[in-house]
Design a protein around this motif. Structure first.
Motif, mmCIF file in Angstrom:
data_model
loop_
_atom_site.group_PDB
_atom_site.id
_atom_site.type_symbol
_atom_site.label_atom_id
_atom_site.label_comp_id
_atom_site.label_asym_id
_atom_site.label_seq_id
_atom_site.Cartn_x
_atom_site.Cartn_y
_atom_site.Cartn_z
ATOM 1 N N LYS A 13 0.845 -1.173 -0.076
ATOM 2 C CA LYS A 13 0.073 0.045 -0.087
ATOM 3 C C LYS A 13 0.887 1.154 0.162
ATOM 4 C CE LYS A 13 -4.146 2.332 0.808
ATOM 5 N NZ LYS A 13 -5.029 2.062 -0.394
ATOM 6 N N LEU A 14 1.898 1.215 0.841
ATOM 7 C CA LEU A 14 2.801 2.388 1.131
ATOM 8 C C LEU A 14 3.533 2.578 -0.444
ATOM 9 C CD1 LEU A 14 3.563 4.412 2.878
ATOM 10 C CD2 LEU A 14 5.377 2.861 3.593
ATOM 11 N N ARG A 15 3.992 1.430 -0.993
ATOM 12 C CA ARG A 15 4.535 1.741 -2.377
ATOM 13 C C ARG A 15 3.780 2.285 -3.430
ATOM 14 N NH1 ARG A 15 5.625 -2.827 -5.389
ATOM 15 N NH2 ARG A 15 3.857 -3.461 -5.162
ATOM 16 N N ASP A 16 2.526 1.945 -3.419
ATOM 17 C CA ASP A 16 1.470 2.514 -4.187
ATOM 18 C C ASP A 16 1.446 4.051 -4.069
ATOM 19 O OD1 ASP A 16 1.284 -0.167 -5.300
ATOM 20 O OD2 ASP A 16 -0.807 -0.379 -4.464
ATOM 21 N N ILE A 17 1.450 4.482 -2.838
ATOM 22 C CA ILE A 17 1.121 5.902 -2.782
ATOM 23 C C ILE A 17 2.473 6.572 -2.889
ATOM 24 C CG2 ILE A 17 1.028 7.587 -0.532
ATOM 25 C CD1 ILE A 17 -0.962 5.477 0.630
ATOM 26 N N LEU A 18 3.703 6.180 -2.774
ATOM 27 C CA LEU A 18 4.812 7.128 -2.765
ATOM 28 C C LEU A 18 5.297 6.790 -4.226
ATOM 29 C CD1 LEU A 18 6.874 6.007 0.396
ATOM 30 C CD2 LEU A 18 5.165 7.452 0.250
ATOM 31 N N ASN A 19 4.916 5.909 -5.009
ATOM 32 C CA ASN A 19 5.403 5.891 -6.336
ATOM 33 C C ASN A 19 4.295 6.518 -7.586
ATOM 34 O OD1 ASN A 19 7.220 4.663 -8.150
ATOM 35 N ND2 ASN A 19 5.815 2.906 -8.607
ATOM 36 N N LYS A 20 3.809 7.411 -6.759
ATOM 37 C CA LYS A 20 2.582 8.251 -7.852
ATOM 38 C C LYS A 20 3.478 9.024 -8.631
ATOM 39 C CE LYS A 20 -1.491 8.635 -5.015
ATOM 40 N NZ LYS A 20 -2.373 9.376 -4.229
ATOM 41 N N GLY A 21 2.920 9.324 -9.977
ATOM 42 C CA GLY A 21 3.750 10.010 -10.875
ATOM 43 C C GLY A 21 3.797 11.529 -10.594
ATOM 44 N N ARG A 22 4.766 12.179 -10.692
ATOM 45 C CA ARG A 22 4.910 13.840 -10.355
ATOM 46 C C ARG A 22 5.397 14.408 -11.730
ATOM 47 N NH1 ARG A 22 2.031 14.603 -6.117
ATOM 48 N NH2 ARG A 22 3.404 16.290 -5.412
ATOM 49 N N ASN A 23 4.720 14.673 -12.564
ATOM 50 C CA ASN A 23 4.851 15.192 -14.150
ATOM 51 C C ASN A 23 5.152 16.580 -14.141
ATOM 52 O OD1 ASN A 23 4.787 12.232 -14.890
ATOM 53 N ND2 ASN A 23 2.589 12.643 -15.205
ATOM 54 N N ARG A 24 4.837 17.284 -12.775
ATOM 55 C CA ARG A 24 4.990 18.794 -13.226
ATOM 56 C C ARG A 24 5.884 19.382 -12.078
ATOM 57 N NH1 ARG A 24 -1.090 20.794 -14.684
ATOM 58 N NH2 ARG A 24 -1.188 20.129 -16.771
ATOM 59 N N THR A 25 6.706 20.354 -12.213
ATOM 60 C CA THR A 25 7.368 20.890 -11.192
ATOM 61 C C THR A 25 6.496 21.624 -10.224
ATOM 62 O OG1 THR A 25 9.414 21.394 -12.627
ATOM 63 C CG2 THR A 25 9.109 22.485 -10.461
ATOM 64 N N ASN A 26 6.639 21.267 -8.744
ATOM 65 C CA ASN A 26 5.841 21.717 -7.753
ATOM 66 C C ASN A 26 6.719 22.386 -6.658
ATOM 67 O OD1 ASN A 26 3.720 21.886 -5.829
ATOM 68 N ND2 ASN A 26 4.230 19.921 -4.952
ATOM 69 N N THR A 27 6.283 23.666 -6.443
ATOM 70 C CA THR A 27 6.923 24.407 -5.417
ATOM 71 C C THR A 27 6.044 24.576 -3.985
ATOM 72 O OG1 THR A 27 5.900 26.459 -6.182
ATOM 73 C CG2 THR A 27 8.071 25.870 -6.960
ATOM 74 N N ASP A 28 4.899 23.873 -4.053
ATOM 75 C CA ASP A 28 4.181 23.379 -2.706
ATOM 76 C C ASP A 28 4.751 22.390 -1.989
ATOM 77 O OD1 ASP A 28 2.322 25.646 -3.728
ATOM 78 O OD2 ASP A 28 1.008 24.091 -4.144
ATOM 79 N N GLU A 29 4.659 22.896 -0.565
ATOM 80 C CA GLU A 29 5.285 21.874 0.234
ATOM 81 C C GLU A 29 4.428 20.599 0.193
ATOM 82 O OE1 GLU A 29 7.029 21.760 4.704
ATOM 83 O OE2 GLU A 29 5.394 22.902 4.728
ATOM 84 N N ILE A 30 5.277 19.350 0.192
ATOM 85 C CA ILE A 30 4.373 18.090 0.381
ATOM 86 C C ILE A 30 4.798 17.605 1.638
ATOM 87 C CG2 ILE A 30 4.810 17.712 -2.151
ATOM 88 C CD1 ILE A 30 7.219 15.807 -1.801
#
Length: 440
Positions: A191-208
C-alpha cells in the motif's frame, strides 16, 4: 494473504492456545474444590485474563493503525514501538490525526532512529550501505532533511533491488508481501509503495508531506525538506528491513501446513502451552523482583570508583568493570576480546571476522592512559560510561572522550538487570570505534 493482520498465523496460533487454556481454566476452577491438582492448575493460570486482554489489544492494533494511517504514509511494522502505535490509535479515534502525525514525525526523526537504524546492520543488503545510513541519520538529527530524504530513498530502492535480486521497491511488480508478517501485509508496504510511487509530472513548489520518490529524485517536488517526509522515509526503510527479515526467516524455516491434531495431541499441546506460560510467569516475577529493587546509582568518580584503576578495583557484573575490561583488552591488543564485548543484533556472527575488523581500527593505536569521567545508569539494563582516552598513533598523541553505551545480557542474549549476576555489559553503540579509527 488474509485481509487482516490479526489473522496472521502467529496471532491465530497464540489465540488458539489462549482458547485452550481458557477451557482448562474453566474445568480446573470447577474441579478445584474436589481436587488438589485441579486447584494447583487453577492457581497457576491466575492472571491469565490480563494476558488475554493484552493479546487482544496487541493483535488488533496493527490493523487499526493501518486503517487510520496507511493512506498518510505510515504503516505498522514489527519494529514499531507498541506504546507509540497505541497512543496514535487513541488519538485517531478522537479525530486528532494531526496530533498523531506530529508524534510519529517526531519519533522517526529523533534519537530513536539510532537504535532502529542499527537493526539494518543485520541485513546484508543494508549492511553494505550502512555508512550512507549513518550519514543520513546524522543529517536527520541535524534537521538537514534536504540531504537525508534523497539518500534514504536511494537506500530503499537499492536495498530492495538487492533483496529481490531483480527489482527495486518502487517497481510495481515487486512482491512486498511475506508470510506471517506485519510490515509485509497487503495493507502495509504494498500500500505504501503505491502511494509513494505516484507520478509527479510537473514541477511543484508547494510543500509536500509524502516522500514521492519520482517527484523528489527527479527534481519535480522542490519543497520536500520537512520532518514528515523524512520520518516517513525512515519508517519505510525500517519496515522494509522487517520484511527482509521475514523473508529470511521463512526461507530458513518454511511455513508448515497446519495439522489436524487428535484429542490427545491437542491436550498435550495445551499442557505444553500452560507449562511455557507458567515458566514465563516465573521468569517475569524474577525480572520484576530485580526491577522493583533497582535504583539509579549516583556514582562519584574517585570516591565510589577509581577513575583509572585495575579490574580488581571494580565490582563484578557492573558496567564500569566491563568498560575497564575493554580498555585492558585494547592495551593488551586482545582484539578478539573486544569483538566479544560488542552487542550484535543478529546471531550469525563470525567472531574471528569481527576481531579482524576490530584489529583494523585499533592496530598501531597504543593506549597510554584512560580516565573514567562519569557513569550514568540510564535504565535497569543500560548504562553510559564516559571515558577520556590518550593513545599514540604514528608517533602522534591523541586525546579523545568516548562514550560506551552498554547493555547487560547473559550468554543466551537475554537482557538482565543491574544487580543480577552472570551477565556481561556489551556495547550497543560502537560509534566510538569511528572516533578511534579516524583520530582528529
Amino acid at each position: 494473504m488474509d485481509d487482516k493482520i490479526e489473522n496472521n498465523p502467529s496471532f491465530q496460533e497464540f489465540g488458539k492456545n489462549i482458547k485452550g487454556v481458557k477451557a482448562i481454566k474453566q474445568i480446573a476452577s470447577f474441579l478445584a474444590p474436589f481436587s488438589k491438582t485441579a486447584k494447583n492448575i487453577s492457581n497457576s493460570i491466575e492472571g491469565f485474563d490480563d494476558l488475554e486482554k493484552q493479546f487482544n489489544v496487541l493483535s488488533k492494533s496493527p490493523d487499526l493503525f493501518n486503517h487510520h494511517f496507511n493512506e498518510l504514509g505510515w504503516i505498522a511494522h514489527e519494529s514499531m514501538n507498541q506504546d507509540l502505535m497505541l497512543e496514535c490509535i487513541e488519538l485517531a479515534s478522537k479525530n486528532e490525526i494531526n496530533e498523531a502525525e506530529e508524534k510519529l514525525a517526531n519519533y522517526y526523526t529523533s534519537d530513536n532512529l539510532k537504535w532502529l537504524s542499527r537493526q539494518l546492520k543485520g541485513t546484508p543488503e543494508f549492511h553494505k550501505r550502512y555508512e550512507l545510513i549513518r550519514l543520513a541519520y546524522e543529517d536527520t538529527i541535524a534537521k538537514r532533511f534536504h540531504s537525508s530524504v534523497p539518500i534514504v530513498l536511494m537506500i530503499i530502492d537499492g536495498g530492495v533491488n538487492d533483496i529481490d535480486k531483480n527489482k527495486g521497491f518502487f517497481t510495481e511488480s515487486t512482491d512486498l508481501t511475506a508470510w506471517d508478517s506485519i510490515a509485509a501485509h497487503s495493507t502495509g508496504l504494498s500500500k505504501l509503495r503505491d502511494i509513494l510511487n505516484k507520478g509527479r509530472n510537473r514541477t511543484n513548489t508547494d510543500e509536500i508531506f509524502l516522500p514521492y520518490r519520482n517527484g523528489i529524485l527527479h527534481g519535480r517536488d522542490l519543497s520536500y525538506a520537512n520532518k514528515f517526509v523524512s520520518a516517513k522515509c525512515w519508517l519505510t526503510l525500517i519496515a522494509i528491513n522487517d520484511w527482509a527479515r521475514a523473508l529470511k526467516k521463512n526461507k530458513e524455516n518454511p511455513p508448515k501446513e497446519p495439522k489436524n491434531l487428535s484429542f490427545k495431541e491437542s491436550l498435550y499441546e495445551l499442557k505444553q502451552t500452560l507449562s511455557d506460560y507458567s515458566q514465563h510467569q516465573d521468569k517475569m516475577k524474577e525480572i520484576r523482583k530485580h526491577l522493583d529493587g533497582w535504583q539509579k546509582r549516583e556514582l562519584i568518580i574517585n570516591q565510589d570508583i577509581p577513575s583509572n584503576g585495575n579490574l580488581s578495583d571494580y565490582k563484578d557484573f557492573t558496567p564500569e568493570k566491563d568498560a575497564v575490561h575493554f580498555l585492558k583488552n585494547w592495551e593488551n591488543k586482545n582484539y578478539g576480546g573486544i569483538a566479544k564485548q560488542i552487542c550484535f543484533f543478529r546471531k550469525d556472527i563470525n567472531i574471528g571476522q569481527e576481531a579482524g575488523r576490530v584489529r583494523k581500527i585499533f592496530d598501531k593505536k597504543n593506549l597510554k592512559a584512560f580516565e573514567i569521567t562519569s557513569v550514568e545508569d540510564c535504565a535497569p539494563a543500560i548504562t553510559e560510561v564516559m571515558i577520556t582516552v590518550k593513545y599514540e598513533f604514528e608517533q602522534d598523541e591523541f586525546e579523545t572522550e568516548i562514550k560506551l553505551r552498554m547493555i547487560y545480557k547473559n550468554e543466551k542474549g537475554e537482557n538482565l538487570v543491574l544487580g543480577q549476576e552472570g551477565g556481561q555489559w556489551k556495547f550497543i553503540d560502537s560509534y566510538f570505534f569511528h572516533q578511534i579509527e579516524n583520530p582528529i
